[in-house]
Motif scaffolding. Structure first.
Motif, PDB file in Angstrom:
ATOM      1  N   LEU A  49      24.573  55.870 -38.931  1.00 62.88           N
ATOM      2  CA  LEU A  49      24.830  56.414 -40.108  1.00 62.88           C
ATOM      3  C   LEU A  49      24.491  57.504 -40.804  1.00 62.88           C
ATOM      4  N   ASP A  50      22.970  57.672 -40.365  1.00 63.09           N
ATOM      5  CA  ASP A  50      22.153  59.030 -40.741  1.00 63.09           C
ATOM      6  C   ASP A  50      22.634  60.287 -40.439  1.00 63.09           C
ATOM      7  N   GLU A  51      23.542  60.390 -39.533  1.00 62.93           N
ATOM      8  CA  GLU A  51      23.968  61.392 -38.440  1.00 62.93           C
ATOM      9  C   GLU A  51      25.463  61.524 -39.058  1.00 62.93           C
ATOM     10  N   LYS A  52      25.408  60.595 -39.531  1.00 58.05           N
ATOM     11  CA  LYS A  52      27.551  60.721 -40.419  1.00 58.05           C
ATOM     12  C   LYS A  52      26.986  61.043 -41.620  1.00 58.05           C
ATOM     13  N   ILE A  53      26.496  60.822 -42.476  1.00 61.90           N
ATOM     14  CA  ILE A  53      25.966  61.188 -43.944  1.00 61.90           C
ATOM     15  C   ILE A  53      25.660  62.916 -43.993  1.00 61.90           C
ATOM     16  N   GLN A  54      25.068  63.323 -42.832  1.00 64.63           N
ATOM     17  CA  GLN A  54      24.586  64.699 -43.007  1.00 64.63           C
ATOM     18  C   GLN A  54      25.438  66.051 -42.520  1.00 64.63           C
ATOM     19  N   MET A  55      27.002  64.937 -42.593  1.00 67.94           N
ATOM     20  CA  MET A  55      27.548  65.657 -41.885  1.00 67.94           C
ATOM     21  C   MET A  55      28.668  66.206 -43.297  1.00 67.94           C
ATOM     22  N   VAL A  56      28.445  65.337 -43.933  1.00 68.01           N
ATOM     23  CA  VAL A  56      29.242  65.108 -45.370  1.00 68.01           C
ATOM     24  C   VAL A  56      28.497  66.108 -46.272  1.00 68.01           C
ATOM     25  N   LYS A 312      24.412  57.294 -48.552  1.00 64.77           N
ATOM     26  CA  LYS A 312      24.349  56.493 -47.625  1.00 64.77           C
ATOM     27  C   LYS A 312      23.944  54.931 -48.350  1.00 64.77           C
ATOM     28  N   GLU A 313      23.453  54.962 -49.317  1.00 68.20           N
ATOM     29  CA  GLU A 313      23.018  53.577 -50.061  1.00 68.20           C
ATOM     30  C   GLU A 313      24.492  52.670 -50.460  1.00 68.20           C
ATOM     31  N   ALA A 314      25.599  53.990 -50.403  1.00 67.40           N
ATOM     32  CA  ALA A 314      26.659  53.055 -51.337  1.00 67.40           C
ATOM     33  C   ALA A 314      27.495  52.701 -49.893  1.00 67.40           C
ATOM     34  N   VAL A 315      27.420  52.872 -48.725  1.00 63.25           N
ATOM     35  CA  VAL A 315      27.362  52.957 -47.341  1.00 63.25           C
ATOM     36  C   VAL A 315      26.686  50.889 -47.018  1.00 63.25           C
ATOM     37  N   GLN A 316      25.884  51.150 -47.532  1.00 68.02           N
ATOM     38  CA  GLN A 316      25.074  49.937 -47.356  1.00 68.02           C
ATOM     39  C   GLN A 316      25.528  48.777 -47.490  1.00 68.02           C
ATOM     40  N   LYS A 317      25.575  49.111 -49.066  1.00 66.90           N
ATOM     41  CA  LYS A 317      25.818  48.018 -50.077  1.00 66.90           C
ATOM     42  C   LYS A 317      27.106  47.759 -49.751  1.00 66.90           C
ATOM     43  N   GLY A 318      27.660  48.228 -49.215  1.00 67.46           N
ATOM     44  CA  GLY A 318      29.173  47.941 -48.806  1.00 67.46           C
ATOM     45  C   GLY A 318      30.545  48.808 -50.321  1.00 67.46           C
ATOM     46  N   GLU A 319      30.106  49.351 -50.829  1.00 68.59           N
ATOM     47  CA  GLU A 319      30.829  49.732 -52.084  1.00 68.59           C
ATOM     48  C   GLU A 319      31.239  50.986 -51.290  1.00 68.59           C
ATOM     49  N   VAL A 320      30.797  52.048 -50.361  1.00 66.06           N
ATOM     50  CA  VAL A 320      32.326  52.705 -49.721  1.00 66.06           C
ATOM     51  C   VAL A 320      31.899  52.454 -48.312  1.00 66.06           C
ATOM     52  N   PRO A 321      32.894  51.686 -47.810  1.00 71.36           N
ATOM     53  CA  PRO A 321      33.587  51.366 -46.603  1.00 71.36           C
ATOM     54  C   PRO A 321      32.729  51.626 -45.329  1.00 71.36           C
ATOM     55  N   MET A 322      31.649  52.197 -44.310  1.00 73.01           N
ATOM     56  CA  MET A 322      31.916  52.442 -43.207  1.00 73.01           C
ATOM     57  C   MET A 322      32.789  53.273 -42.534  1.00 73.01           C
ATOM     58  N   THR A 323      34.649  52.322 -42.406  1.00 76.69           N
ATOM     59  CA  THR A 323      35.142  53.051 -41.955  1.00 76.69           C
ATOM     60  C   THR A 323      35.777  54.054 -43.305  1.00 76.69           C
ATOM     61  N   ARG A 324      35.113  54.240 -44.219  1.00 75.26           N
ATOM     62  CA  ARG A 324      35.835  55.469 -45.512  1.00 75.26           C
ATOM     63  C   ARG A 324      34.654  56.667 -44.521  1.00 75.26           C
TER      64      ARG A 324
END
Ligand code: BGC
Length: 752
Positions: A49-56, A312-324
């Motif tokens: 997850l952290d690596e994905k966040i780092q890219m955006v 990151k937090e929004a993804v962890q909470k499911g507000e932004v799906p991991m697929t997005r």
């Protein structure tokens, strides 16, 4: 600052590698034989997850230390930044390299602070005025090569906001007022850039047509109007130029910030046009986390305010799906893989800017527009011109360039010391407001063209002295400058200062007066009736003076055509309607589009709505529909030879126009043959649309049969209800000629 440069240089040397060296394989995505989408998919699968966040997101402005948007101390990694507009640190575990971004519409920008230079190409309007897609490709390729040499991966160039408002300070960067011309030219420019292993970008998506209140203006335009004008330019560019990235703009469209506008990003760009790349925010144009992510933004720039810990937090909470999030990273990685960025080791070297001179000069020559040439004053014959007065425009020092993020720093420094800043001027005002010149010297180029002539210079500060010099010379060439820049709009289209008075006085003293404009947009010419010859050279770049001299003396026959309309008066323009008052902090907040406001950097306004009354009718379409006569029409440009058009045939099945074009004069020259269409009456349009063109070179007396395909979207209307393009049945009228206002041939075409 100096130790920082030393630090940077040391880093550069440490990172430098030999050509051809490949980075080691880090996983299946390192396999170059796989298609980029597959490699991107494999990479995303391997990421935490952290690596994905780092890219955006980026990690700050320039070095990160200048303006750390998240308010934290800059982490040490910022020292790996290449000093460009943006930086995304790599992930060594996965072989993701550091990704370096830089502004580069007209050359790799703003590099002097790093001790690096690039070729200063002519402005976007000059490029558009060439109407030559091959020059656009070479232009893009040159920038791509220099970016790559400097160690950059993503180009922030590719601005195609249509010239709807000629006073917009950024028009010089863009490619004019017509969607087909801008879309086609930028597509070839992107081909060139992307051929060099650079991720090409289009900006500013969308409807960022003025600088006044650019962070606050809410553009209101019908969807049909948007789709048939600026969005059509983007549609053509996305489909034909296949950029890796799109930068969304600062402004709002229909109540939503462009960088979180689901209609613009998800519906139109990604779903309808099938754009596979990523959407990057303009610098500071991100306004939310969940909304922006769900509505189609893939990367925040330059910092991490919304797409760092908050995402990151929004993804962890499911507000932004991991697929997005995966989709965001997939798009970014796809663009990087496609450009080969994972497969080479970044190797920095100083670009040889002299190698770029040829392309810069060719583009400048092709883009110069001969607006007027009475009594064949031009070209000048050196043997019949014993003395030449060169007047004004700092023509003894260099040629003007446009300001802001597209500014290419002048090699050798700015030869014209800027005036002292206004007391209390802001950093941005100084940055954007300072006119910068390139060391290509008109006085020298003119003297070299007429070695036996007495060539003298008058600055024009003393108008009487300039007129006296003109009087005693066989010809007077006045250089007139109009500085424009990002961050501010013009108050009006008059030449600033006392230049109109200067031209009047010189023309009164010498009937053989030639005016050479160095202009960022359209110019009003109250003196036009008294001056026999006028050239628009735009901002002509590092070989601008040589190009101008070649045209003045006829070594180059001018072939540029206007990519924008020159109005007689600002009153003839479509007047955007201010729908909601912006609750200004002071009267100056309203800006130059509205009476009473000075022009400089009003970024403090609150949100206001601006309705575009012209809709799809940007530029010449507005003038035609309102039956207003411009000073010079779109597509206009003279040559030292003449052309005759004949024998138009249209093929409705193939959607093309065929005609003959003949050079009827005594010199070789190139003509931009333009094809316009008028749609069936059901379209309810009382204007023509540019549907195609071809630039044709002809020797004296030579005749050629020319076939121009009509672009299908220029024949279609956008049906807002059905949300699709539709080609109407009925009679189309096809017009062919050398400008939008001069079309000697016409024919009808039935589409059933
Ligand atoms: C401009 C963009 C530019 C960015 C990075 C912004 O202010 O609008 O065009 O790419 O800065 O320099």
């Amino acid at each position: 600052m100096r130790w920082l440069t030393v630090f940077f240089l040391a880093g550069t040397l440490a990172l430098a590698q030999f050509p051809g060296q490949r980075p080691p394989s880090k996983g299946p995505w390192s396999n170059e034989k796989l298609p980029p989408e597959e490699r991107a998919r494999l990479l995303v699968q391997a990421m935490t997850l952290d690596e994905k966040i780092q890219m955006v997101h980026g990690i700050g402005w320039f070095f990160g230390a200048d303006m750390n948007l998240s308010g934290q101390e800059p982490p040490p990694v910022v020292w790996r930044s290449n000093g460009g507009g943006g930086f995304i640190p790599g992930i060594p575990r996965l072989g993701v390299p550091d990704i370096q971004l830089n502004d580069a519409m007209l050359g790799s920008a703003g590099n002097a602070r790093m001790g690096r230079y690039s070729t200063a190409l002519p402005s976007g309007l000059a490029l558009a005025a060439s109407w030559d897609p091959e020059i656009a490709r070479e232009f893009g390729a040159l920038i791509g090569r220099e970016l790559r040499d400097q160690g950059f991966h993503i180009s922030l160039g590719g601005g195609i906001n249509l010239t709807r408002e000629p006073r917009n300070g950024r028009n010089f960067e863009y490619l004019g007022e017509d969607p087909l011309l801008a879309g086609r030219m930028i597509a070839r420019y992107l081909d060139g850039k992307q051929s060099q292993g650079i991720v090409g970008l289009l900006k500013h998506y969308a409807l960022n047509n003025q600088e006044t209140g650019r962070h606050f203006v809410n553009v209101r335009i019908s969807r049909k109007g948007a789709r048939e004008s600026e969005l059509l330019a983007f549609e053509i560019a996305v489909k034909e130029g296949r950029p890796g990235s799109i930068m969304c703009s600062y402004n709002l469209v229909d109540g939503e910030y462009a960088c979180e506008n689901a209609w613009l990003l998800n519906d139109v760009l990604k779903k309808e046009w099938g754009f596979p790349g990523f959407v990057m925010s303009d610098w500071g144009a991100t306004h939310s986390t969940v909304k922006a992510a769900l509505h189609g933004l893939d990367m925040e720039m330059p910092g991490d305010t919304f797409f760092g810990a908050a995402l990151k937090e929004a993804v962890q909470k499911g507000e932004v799906p991991m697929t997005r999030l995966d989709d965001m990273v997939q798009r970014i990685a796809w663009a990087l893989f496609r450009a080969g960025i994972f497969d080479r080791v970044t190797r920095r070297q100083a670009p040889d800017i002299f190698l770029g001179f040829e392309v810069a000069q060719k583009a400048a020559e092709a883009g110069i527009v001969l607006l007027k040439n009475d009594r064949a004053v031009l070209p000048l014959d050196p043997s019949a011109t014993p003395s030449i007065a060169v007047i004004g425009g700092h023509a003894d020092k260099g040629v003007l360039s446009g300001g802001g993020s597209a500014q290419v720093d002048p090699a050798g420094g700015n030869p014209v010391p800027p005036p002292p800043p206004r007391p209390g001027a802001s950093f941005l005002e100084i940055l954007f407001g300072t006119p910068v010149y390139h060391r290509s010297v008109p006085l020298r180029a003119i003297q070299a063209s007429a070695p036996a002539a007495k060539v003298s210079f008058a600055s024009g500060d003393d108008i009487a002295a300039a007129a006296a010099l003109a009087k005693s010379s066989s010809v007077a060439v006045v250089f007139a400058t109009q500085h424009t820049s990002e961050g501010k709009d013009l108050d009006d289209l008059s030449l600033p200062g006392r230049q109109n008075d200067l031209i009047e006085a010189v023309a009164a003293a010498n009937p053989r007066t030639v005016v050479v404009l160095e202009n960022g947009t359209a110019v009003k010419m109250p003196w036009l009736g008294r001056v026999p010859a006028v050239l628009a050279s735009w901002y002509p770049g590092i070989r601008g003076a040589e190009a101008i001299a070649n045209v003045l003396f006829g070594r180059v026959n001018p072939s540029g055509k206007l990519p924008i309309t020159f109005p007689r008066s600002e009153e003839d323009l479509a007047q955007p309607r201010l729908v909601k008052q912006p609750e200004p902090r002071g009267p100056e907040d309203l800006g130059p589009m509205f009476p009473g406001g000075p022009a400089m950097l009003r970024m403090n306004t609150r949100r206001f709505d601006l309705e575009y009354p012209e809709g799809a009718r940007a530029g010449y379409k507005w003038f035609q529909s309102m039956k207003r006569e411009p000073l010079f029409p779109f597509g206009h440009g003279l040559s030292y030879t003449t052309f005759a058009y004949a024998d138009l045939r249209v093929d409705a099945g193939k959607r093309e126009a065929t005609f003959t074009l003949r050079n009827t004069g005594k010199r070789a020259g190139a003509e931009v043959a333009q094809v316009y269409v008028e749609l069936p009456s059901a379209a309810g349009e009382n204007f023509r649309r540019l549907a195609g063109w071809q630039k044709v070179e002809l020797k004296p007396g030579e005749q050629r049969t020319v076939t121009v395909p009509l672009h299908p979207l220029t024949l279609a209307v956008f049906d807002e209800k059905a949300n699709r393009w539709e080609t109407l049945r009925g009679t189309y009228r096809v017009f062919v000629g050398g400008s939008s206002a001069s079309t000697p041939l016409s024919a009808e075409m039935q589409i059933q």
